[in-house]
Design a protein around this motif. Sequence first.
Motif, PDB file in Angstrom:
ATOM      1  N   SER A   1       0.823  -1.206   0.000  1.00 54.57           N
ATOM      2  CA  SER A   1       0.000   0.000   0.000  1.00 54.57           C
ATOM      3  C   SER A   1       0.857   1.256   0.000  1.00 54.57           C
ATOM      4  N   MET A   2       0.229   2.370  -0.351  1.00 59.52           N
ATOM      5  CA  MET A   2       0.933   3.652  -0.327  1.00 59.52           C
ATOM      6  C   MET A   2       1.007   4.219   1.086  1.00 59.52           C
ATOM      7  N   VAL A   3       0.246   3.678   2.027  1.00 59.11           N
ATOM      8  CA  VAL A   3       0.357   4.175   3.399  1.00 59.11           C
ATOM      9  C   VAL A   3       1.410   3.422   4.207  1.00 59.11           C
ATOM     10  N   VAL A   4       1.696   2.168   3.829  1.00 62.99           N
ATOM     11  CA  VAL A   4       2.703   1.426   4.591  1.00 62.99           C
ATOM     12  C   VAL A   4       3.748   0.759   3.676  1.00 62.99           C
ATOM     13  N   GLY A   5       3.370  -0.261   2.953  1.00 63.13           N
ATOM     14  CA  GLY A   5       4.350  -1.126   2.273  1.00 63.13           C
ATOM     15  C   GLY A   5       5.339  -0.406   1.370  1.00 63.13           C
ATOM     16  N   ARG A   6       4.819   0.366   0.433  1.00 67.76           N
ATOM     17  CA  ARG A   6       5.734   1.026  -0.522  1.00 67.76           C
ATOM     18  C   ARG A   6       6.650   2.047   0.149  1.00 67.76           C
ATOM     19  N   PRO A   7       6.095   3.006   0.918  1.00 67.04           N
ATOM     20  CA  PRO A   7       7.040   3.936   1.561  1.00 67.04           C
ATOM     21  C   PRO A   7       8.001   3.235   2.522  1.00 67.04           C
ATOM     22  N   LEU A   8       7.523   2.261   3.262  1.00 64.01           N
ATOM     23  CA  LEU A   8       8.415   1.568   4.208  1.00 64.01           C
ATOM     24  C   LEU A   8       9.559   0.866   3.473  1.00 64.01           C
ATOM     25  N   SER A   9       9.266   0.309   2.299  1.00 68.25           N
ATOM     26  CA  SER A   9      10.332  -0.364   1.541  1.00 68.25           C
ATOM     27  C   SER A   9      11.441   0.627   1.196  1.00 68.25           C
ATOM     28  N   MET A  10      11.056   1.831   0.849  1.00 65.65           N
ATOM     29  CA  MET A  10      12.055   2.848   0.487  1.00 65.65           C
ATOM     30  C   MET A  10      12.811   3.349   1.722  1.00 65.65           C
ATOM     31  N   MET A  11      12.096   3.452   2.847  1.00 66.17           N
ATOM     32  CA  MET A  11      12.753   3.892   4.082  1.00 66.17           C
ATOM     33  C   MET A  11      13.762   2.851   4.575  1.00 66.17           C
ATOM     34  N   MET A  12      13.411   1.590   4.424  1.00 66.85           N
ATOM     35  CA  MET A  12      14.302   0.489   4.824  1.00 66.85           C
ATOM     36  C   MET A  12      15.505   0.433   3.888  1.00 66.85           C
ATOM     37  N   LEU A  13      15.272   0.706   2.618  1.00 66.95           N
ATOM     38  CA  LEU A  13      16.334   0.697   1.614  1.00 66.95           C
ATOM     39  C   LEU A  13      17.346   1.795   1.925  1.00 66.95           C
ATOM     40  N   LYS A  14      16.831   2.930   2.333  1.00 68.22           N
ATOM     41  CA  LYS A  14      17.727   4.040   2.699  1.00 68.22           C
ATOM     42  C   LYS A  14      18.634   3.632   3.865  1.00 68.22           C
ATOM     43  N   ARG A  15      18.110   2.776   4.724  1.00 66.44           N
ATOM     44  CA  ARG A  15      18.882   2.321   5.876  1.00 66.44           C
ATOM     45  C   ARG A  15      19.664   1.039   5.540  1.00 66.44           C
ATOM     46  N   HIS A  16      19.804   0.771   4.249  1.00 67.49           N
ATOM     47  CA  HIS A  16      20.685  -0.283   3.736  1.00 67.49           C
ATOM     48  C   HIS A  16      20.211  -1.714   3.994  1.00 67.49           C
ATOM     49  N   ALA A  17      18.935  -1.900   4.180  1.00 63.54           N
ATOM     50  CA  ALA A  17      18.401  -3.267   4.236  1.00 63.54           C
ATOM     51  C   ALA A  17      18.235  -3.804   2.817  1.00 63.54           C
ATOM     52  N   THR A  18      18.271  -5.121   2.683  1.00 64.78           N
ATOM     53  CA  THR A  18      17.897  -5.786   1.433  1.00 64.78           C
ATOM     54  C   THR A  18      16.403  -6.061   1.538  1.00 64.78           C
ATOM     55  N   VAL A  19      15.612  -5.429   0.681  1.00 61.31           N
ATOM     56  CA  VAL A  19      14.163  -5.396   0.890  1.00 61.31           C
ATOM     57  C   VAL A  19      13.409  -6.207  -0.160  1.00 61.31           C
ATOM     58  N   THR A  20      12.521  -7.067   0.306  1.00 58.52           N
ATOM     59  CA  THR A  20      11.616  -7.786  -0.587  1.00 58.52           C
ATOM     60  C   THR A  20      10.182  -7.366  -0.270  1.00 58.52           C
ATOM     61  N   ILE A  21       9.419  -7.047  -1.319  1.00 60.94           N
ATOM     62  CA  ILE A  21       8.019  -6.678  -1.137  1.00 60.94           C
ATOM     63  C   ILE A  21       7.130  -7.783  -1.696  1.00 60.94           C
TER      64      ILE A  21
END
Lengths: 286, 286
Positions: free
Chosen positions: B167-187
């Motif tokens: 979602s645009m309220v959680v999943g998508r923005p959170l993936s980008m925030m986690m990516l900024k913090r250098h996590a390897t992110v799977t959605i």
Amino acid sequence: MADIVSGKEVAEALKQKLVDEVDELKSNGIIPGLAIVLVGDRPDSLSYIKGAQKRCSEIGIDCRLVQLPADTSEEEFVSRIRQLNQDRSVHGILVMRPLPATISEDRVKYEISPLKDVDCFNPVNMAKVMSGEEGGFAPCTPSAVMEILDYYGIELTGKRVVIVGRSMVVGRPLSMMMLKRHATVTICHTRTVDLAKETSRAEILVAAAGKARMIKKDMVGSGAVVIDVGINFDENGKMCGDVDFEAVKELAGKITPVPGGVGSVTSTVLAKHVIRACRMLIDQEG
Amino acid sequence: MADIVSGKEVAEALKQKLVDEVDELKSNGIIPGLAIVLVGDRPDSLSYIKGAQKRCSEIGIDCRLVQLPADTSEEEFVSRIRQLNQDRSVHGILVMRPLPATISEDRVKYEISPLKDVDCFNPVNMAKVMSGEEGGFAPCTPSAVMEILDYYGIELTGKRVVIVGRSMVVGRPLSMMMLKRHATVTICHTRTVDLAKETSRAEILVAAAGKARMIKKDMVGSGAVVIDVGINFDENGKMCGDVDFEAVKELAGKITPVPGGVGSVTSTVLAKHVIRACRMLIDQEG
């Protein structure tokens, strides 16, 4: 042994469609126009522009180069963008990046009209890529990746996609575009632990890290679709991608070469976006 | 047996910091102000507003409810937003969504001043979440997830994060925030094939799918950090998350409960954003 994907074939097929669209527009007295704004004279920018101009001319798009001196101030740059926003013969505007340090991209990116922003410079368009909202423009390079996948009928729904690279020109927007098409998307980067383990799981692997031949054979699953977005030059000055093509092609299902892959499609996607911008303007004006 | 993460503890610790910040602002004659805009009277919105008002009052933020009739026109709504943009006593604006069908979110979202947009309604802020650019506001719920991870000292660099929900309220923005913090992110999402296989690989698993207790024990790796963003009501009317808490807590390393987890932190993050918006205004005006 992988099928070698031909970016040129994809670009040619797309070009034919675009030529027809431009013919139709011209029969109504409309010529799609693109303005490419270059500040300074970076050789890589000039090389890209040459290719884009050739492509536009083949398709029938009026492509104008607006070259500004390297010492152009931010105010002058913004004023030029505003003129182009107003110019009714210009339907698409492409700002060549990087801009010189004297012009802040983070400030000027808001100035380009989102309706003419054919390479997704304005955050309004980037937000549309993120949300999947229609009516915006995605950046040309990830759009070229999608053109290739669609041309070869490669289904994305439910597929495990692994993207190596998290840039704003490829990795991040592409992850959102793939998500919209219902792929399960993993984004890897320099800080990923055990990259080979992640990339080996990919049914579709996109290399967009900008590091010559970093994707080796033992990092790719048998039969995977491998899309190489990298454009690098090796120690002998030879152009190569992010994928060790000669080795990986032995086990991939499909693979894009460099040169002749994604990069061959980008300028045709740019032309597609200009034509779409032109149509949007016509629709808007009724 | 997992450590049960206390959202209340995270919220209390954050609240104490915010109280100090507001005290300092007040000693300079400044009271941070939040306007919550509600069109109609949806019970879930009213319930959220009640919690936010309580939190703001505890922290010393002036929280004003701007309630508009359900039949408010788009023009009236936009005009009200513009007034709030101009109002110097209002530092943050929260628009309760969903809006009634008569008001197009896709049109009005551009109207809210990005500097007062404390829950990331304006695409300008969403684009900053995507690029990782500083100076914007991320949505409160994914920000609450980050607050929890940071409070418990959970490192993100190099971690395999799996987010269920796009979602645009959680999943998508959170993936980008986690990516900024250098996590390897799977959605992952509803179209993911073999969801359990994906979620089992997660070192940090975020459930944000909005489906009651869908994450079962066999979908979680031993020792994983499990963050449950879901707020659902089961067949008995009992509030529950997206995670089958009682079963999953047996093998997770850390787990957030529902209620008492992420949801307990959101309104305090909202207050944090209002205070930041207030400080940004002060900085801007010198």
